[in-house]
Design a protein around this motif. Structure first.
Motif, PDB file in Angstrom:
ATOM      1  N   ILE A   1       0.830  -1.212   0.000  1.00 33.77           N
ATOM      2  CA  ILE A   1       0.000   0.000   0.000  1.00 33.77           C
ATOM      3  C   ILE A   1       0.861   1.258   0.000  1.00 33.77           C
ATOM      4  O   ILE A   1       0.635   2.194  -0.778  1.00 33.77           O
ATOM      5  CB  ILE A   1      -0.956  -0.007   1.215  1.00 33.77           C
ATOM      6  CG1 ILE A   1      -1.956  -1.166   1.072  1.00 33.77           C
ATOM      7  CG2 ILE A   1      -1.691   1.324   1.326  1.00 33.77           C
ATOM      8  CD1 ILE A   1      -2.809  -1.396   2.295  1.00 33.77           C
ATOM      9  N   THR A   2       1.884   1.295   0.851  1.00 38.71           N
ATOM     10  CA  THR A   2       2.723   2.492   0.963  1.00 38.71           C
ATOM     11  C   THR A   2       3.504   2.743  -0.310  1.00 38.71           C
ATOM     12  O   THR A   2       3.564   3.889  -0.808  1.00 38.71           O
ATOM     13  CB  THR A   2       3.693   2.357   2.146  1.00 38.71           C
ATOM     14  OG1 THR A   2       2.954   2.140   3.350  1.00 38.71           O
ATOM     15  CG2 THR A   2       4.533   3.613   2.293  1.00 38.71           C
ATOM     16  N   ASP A   3       4.112   1.707  -0.870  1.00 35.64           N
ATOM     17  CA  ASP A   3       4.932   1.896  -2.068  1.00 35.64           C
ATOM     18  C   ASP A   3       4.102   2.304  -3.274  1.00 35.64           C
ATOM     19  O   ASP A   3       4.513   3.146  -4.070  1.00 35.64           O
ATOM     20  CB  ASP A   3       5.723   0.626  -2.379  1.00 35.64           C
ATOM     21  CG  ASP A   3       6.960   0.481  -1.508  1.00 35.64           C
ATOM     22  OD1 ASP A   3       6.991   1.141  -0.456  1.00 35.64           O
ATOM     23  OD2 ASP A   3       7.878  -0.263  -1.881  1.00 35.64           O
ATOM     24  N   PHE A   4       2.919   1.730  -3.414  1.00 32.45           N
ATOM     25  CA  PHE A   4       2.056   2.138  -4.518  1.00 32.45           C
ATOM     26  C   PHE A   4       1.619   3.592  -4.339  1.00 32.45           C
ATOM     27  O   PHE A   4       1.548   4.358  -5.305  1.00 32.45           O
ATOM     28  CB  PHE A   4       0.826   1.241  -4.607  1.00 32.45           C
ATOM     29  CG  PHE A   4       0.976   0.103  -5.574  1.00 32.45           C
ATOM     30  CD1 PHE A   4       1.421   0.321  -6.871  1.00 32.45           C
ATOM     31  CD2 PHE A   4       0.675  -1.189  -5.197  1.00 32.45           C
ATOM     32  CE1 PHE A   4       1.563  -0.721  -7.765  1.00 32.45           C
ATOM     33  CE2 PHE A   4       0.809  -2.244  -6.089  1.00 32.45           C
ATOM     34  CZ  PHE A   4       1.249  -2.018  -7.379  1.00 32.45           C
ATOM     35  N   ALA A   5       1.317   3.986  -3.102  1.00 34.19           N
ATOM     36  CA  ALA A   5       0.901   5.369  -2.852  1.00 34.19           C
ATOM     37  C   ALA A   5       2.024   6.352  -3.191  1.00 34.19           C
ATOM     38  O   ALA A   5       1.801   7.422  -3.745  1.00 34.19           O
ATOM     39  CB  ALA A   5       0.484   5.527  -1.393  1.00 34.19           C
TER      40      ALA A   5
ATOM     41  N   ALA B   1       2.276   7.012  -6.774  1.00 37.93           N
ATOM     42  CA  ALA B   1       1.123   7.746  -7.293  1.00 37.93           C
ATOM     43  C   ALA B   1       0.609   7.113  -8.583  1.00 37.93           C
ATOM     44  O   ALA B   1       0.382   7.785  -9.591  1.00 37.93           O
ATOM     45  CB  ALA B   1       1.476   9.216  -7.508  1.00 37.93           C
ATOM     46  N   THR B   2       0.451   5.826  -8.569  1.00 34.89           N
ATOM     47  CA  THR B   2       0.006   5.114  -9.759  1.00 34.89           C
ATOM     48  C   THR B   2      -1.232   4.291  -9.438  1.00 34.89           C
ATOM     49  O   THR B   2      -1.478   3.932  -8.286  1.00 34.89           O
ATOM     50  CB  THR B   2       1.113   4.191 -10.290  1.00 34.89           C
ATOM     51  OG1 THR B   2       0.674   3.604 -11.510  1.00 34.89           O
ATOM     52  CG2 THR B   2       1.439   3.088  -9.305  1.00 34.89           C
ATOM     53  N   LEU B   3      -2.020   4.042 -10.472  1.00 35.68           N
ATOM     54  CA  LEU B   3      -3.180   3.188 -10.295  1.00 35.68           C
ATOM     55  C   LEU B   3      -2.715   1.780  -9.945  1.00 35.68           C
ATOM     56  O   LEU B   3      -1.740   1.286 -10.499  1.00 35.68           O
ATOM     57  CB  LEU B   3      -4.017   3.165 -11.574  1.00 35.68           C
ATOM     58  CG  LEU B   3      -4.689   4.490 -11.964  1.00 35.68           C
ATOM     59  CD1 LEU B   3      -5.357   4.341 -13.329  1.00 35.68           C
ATOM     60  CD2 LEU B   3      -5.712   4.893 -10.918  1.00 35.68           C
ATOM     61  N   CYS B   4      -3.375   1.148  -9.028  1.00 43.26           N
ATOM     62  CA  CYS B   4      -2.921  -0.177  -8.621  1.00 43.26           C
ATOM     63  C   CYS B   4      -4.093  -1.016  -8.176  1.00 43.26           C
ATOM     64  O   CYS B   4      -5.184  -0.520  -7.923  1.00 43.26           O
ATOM     65  CB  CYS B   4      -1.901  -0.071  -7.483  1.00 43.26           C
ATOM     66  SG  CYS B   4      -2.613   0.501  -5.918  1.00 43.26           S
ATOM     67  N   ASN B   5      -3.828  -2.291  -8.081  1.00 41.43           N
ATOM     68  CA  ASN B   5      -4.786  -3.256  -7.566  1.00 41.43           C
ATOM     69  C   ASN B   5      -4.080  -4.038  -6.477  1.00 41.43           C
ATOM     70  O   ASN B   5      -3.431  -5.047  -6.747  1.00 41.43           O
ATOM     71  CB  ASN B   5      -5.262  -4.173  -8.692  1.00 41.43           C
ATOM     72  CG  ASN B   5      -6.322  -5.159  -8.224  1.00 41.43           C
ATOM     73  OD1 ASN B   5      -6.421  -5.468  -7.036  1.00 41.43           O
ATOM     74  ND2 ASN B   5      -7.107  -5.663  -9.166  1.00 41.43           N
ATOM     75  N   PRO B   6      -4.153  -3.564  -5.223  1.00 38.27           N
ATOM     76  CA  PRO B   6      -3.449  -4.260  -4.136  1.00 38.27           C
ATOM     77  C   PRO B   6      -3.850  -5.718  -4.010  1.00 38.27           C
ATOM     78  O   PRO B   6      -3.026  -6.570  -3.669  1.00 38.27           O
ATOM     79  CB  PRO B   6      -3.854  -3.457  -2.890  1.00 38.27           C
ATOM     80  CG  PRO B   6      -4.226  -2.107  -3.407  1.00 38.27           C
ATOM     81  CD  PRO B   6      -4.851  -2.361  -4.754  1.00 38.27           C
TER      82      PRO B   6
ATOM     83  N   SER C   1      10.212  -3.330  -4.541  1.00 31.80           N
ATOM     84  CA  SER C   1       9.864  -3.134  -3.129  1.00 31.80           C
ATOM     85  C   SER C   1      10.579  -4.152  -2.238  1.00 31.80           C
ATOM     86  O   SER C   1      10.367  -4.183  -1.030  1.00 31.80           O
ATOM     87  CB  SER C   1       8.350  -3.235  -2.929  1.00 31.80           C
ATOM     88  OG  SER C   1       7.867  -4.491  -3.366  1.00 31.80           O
ATOM     89  N   PHE C   2      11.419  -5.007  -2.856  1.00 31.26           N
ATOM     90  CA  PHE C   2      12.299  -5.944  -2.145  1.00 31.26           C
ATOM     91  C   PHE C   2      11.550  -6.999  -1.341  1.00 31.26           C
ATOM     92  O   PHE C   2      12.046  -7.483  -0.329  1.00 31.26           O
ATOM     93  CB  PHE C   2      13.279  -5.180  -1.238  1.00 31.26           C
ATOM     94  CG  PHE C   2      14.046  -4.114  -1.958  1.00 31.26           C
ATOM     95  CD1 PHE C   2      14.981  -4.444  -2.930  1.00 31.26           C
ATOM     96  CD2 PHE C   2      13.830  -2.767  -1.691  1.00 31.26           C
ATOM     97  CE1 PHE C   2      15.680  -3.463  -3.611  1.00 31.26           C
ATOM     98  CE2 PHE C   2      14.525  -1.776  -2.371  1.00 31.26           C
ATOM     99  CZ  PHE C   2      15.458  -2.133  -3.338  1.00 31.26           C
ATOM    100  N   ILE C   3      10.345  -7.361  -1.807  1.00 38.69           N
ATOM    101  CA  ILE C   3       9.636  -8.477  -1.188  1.00 38.69           C
ATOM    102  C   ILE C   3      10.123  -9.791  -1.786  1.00 38.69           C
ATOM    103  O   ILE C   3      10.338 -10.776  -1.083  1.00 38.69           O
ATOM    104  CB  ILE C   3       8.111  -8.340  -1.366  1.00 38.69           C
ATOM    105  CG1 ILE C   3       7.616  -7.034  -0.727  1.00 38.69           C
ATOM    106  CG2 ILE C   3       7.386  -9.530  -0.733  1.00 38.69           C
ATOM    107  CD1 ILE C   3       6.136  -6.780  -0.953  1.00 38.69           C
ATOM    108  N   PHE C   4      10.292  -9.787  -3.108  1.00 32.12           N
ATOM    109  CA  PHE C   4      10.821 -10.946  -3.823  1.00 32.12           C
ATOM    110  C   PHE C   4      12.033 -10.527  -4.656  1.00 32.12           C
ATOM    111  O   PHE C   4      12.098  -9.397  -5.140  1.00 32.12           O
ATOM    112  CB  PHE C   4       9.763 -11.556  -4.752  1.00 32.12           C
ATOM    113  CG  PHE C   4       8.680 -12.303  -4.035  1.00 32.12           C
ATOM    114  CD1 PHE C   4       8.782 -13.669  -3.827  1.00 32.12           C
ATOM    115  CD2 PHE C   4       7.559 -11.645  -3.568  1.00 32.12           C
ATOM    116  CE1 PHE C   4       7.781 -14.360  -3.159  1.00 32.12           C
ATOM    117  CE2 PHE C   4       6.554 -12.318  -2.897  1.00 32.12           C
ATOM    118  CZ  PHE C   4       6.667 -13.686  -2.689  1.00 32.12           C
TER     119      PHE C   4
END
Length: 266
Positions: free
Chosen positions: A64-68, A71-76, A125-128
């Motif tokens: 959520i934070t990285d997408f915000a 400033a891009t459209l996203c589908n969490p 985002s360094f999750i994978f």
């Protein structure tokens, strides 16, 4: 744009985990590490459900934070579903079309372009982390058929709702992330028809690593080192085994054999 430098910071490695907890390196502590992971404060959390909620909170916050910030459209929701898929198939060779087909089988309709975008997001985002293939025959890195590994074993446990066990792929996961944390560029390797678990490169020095969960007999040993044997002597070659394989030490002088616990704590 103001220039910036990315400094990679990883969760605690296994060697840091046992040092923090004042434990010995053995199968029991490795099993604990695989399921607790190395994120901050995990050693203060009691109970598997609380731990799973904590790790899921980290993942959700990052998404959520990285997408915000972008400033891009996203589908969490789609991003989380993709993370679920990668966690279930950690260490398996995949391409985008295979991932799209797998999501569709779970009634999640998307496109190659969308999945590619979200894959890039989960990596930045360094999750994978991606592990591309280095082809020794052509001496180049392939851009397809990539393996993805979570940055911490607790991510797989939290997303799949399954306890991590001492399996080949999960052990590959912690070795891969440990190599990255030491500053190596890491690829999977291929020479002709043989796979090499990892090719770790630092300062132009190639270390070719084969991980063997078990060396039950001479045939298993020959299969484990078949790829390493085909490499020229200029490459450093390492066979990592879960249990000590002293009976095979010295059979191939240019292949170093080391047990997993010694390597992870070195």
């Amino acid at each position: 744009m103001v220039p910036y430098t990315i400094i990679p910071v990883f969760p605690c490695s296994f060697r840091e985990y046992i040092k923090r907890n004042h434990q010995e390196a053995d199968s029991q502590t490795l099993y604990q590490y695989l399921n607790e992971g190395g994120f901050p404060y995990t050693h203060e959390i009691h109970g598997p459900i609380n731990l799973r909620n904590y790790v899921n909170g980290i993942i959700n916050t990052i998404i959520i934070t990285d997408f915000a910030q972008q400033a891009t459209l996203c589908n969490p929701g789609l991003t989380k579903q993709l993370a679920h898929h990668l966690a279930h198939h950690a260490g398996a060779t995949q391409n985008i079309s295979q991932i799209v087909d797998s999501l569709k089988r779970h009634h999640i309709t998307t496109s190659n372009k969308t999945v590619d975008f979200y894959l890039q997001f989960l990596q930045t985002s360094f999750i994978f982390y991606p592990c591309k293939e280095y082809d020794f025959s052509r001496r180049h890195v392939k851009s397809t058929n990539i393996r993805y590994y979570p940055v911490d074993p607790s991510i797989r446990q939290a997303l799949t709702l399954k306890k991590n066990v001492l399996s080949q792929r999960i052990l590959e996961n912690i070795v891969f992330i440990d190599l990255l944390s030491q500053g190596y560029q890491v690829y999977s390797g291929r020479i002709k028809d043989n796979e090499i678990t990892f090719v770790a490169i630092k300062n132009d020095i190639f270390t070719c690593i084969q991980i063997a969960y078990s060396l039950a007999d001479d045939g298993a040993y020959r299969r484990a080192i078949s790829g390493l044997r085909q490499l020229s002597a200029k490459y450093k070659k390492l066979l990592i085994t879960v249990k000590p394989a002293l009976n095979y030490a010295g059979l191939d002088p240019d292949i170093e054999i080391i047990d997993l616990y010694s390597w992870l704590t070195n």
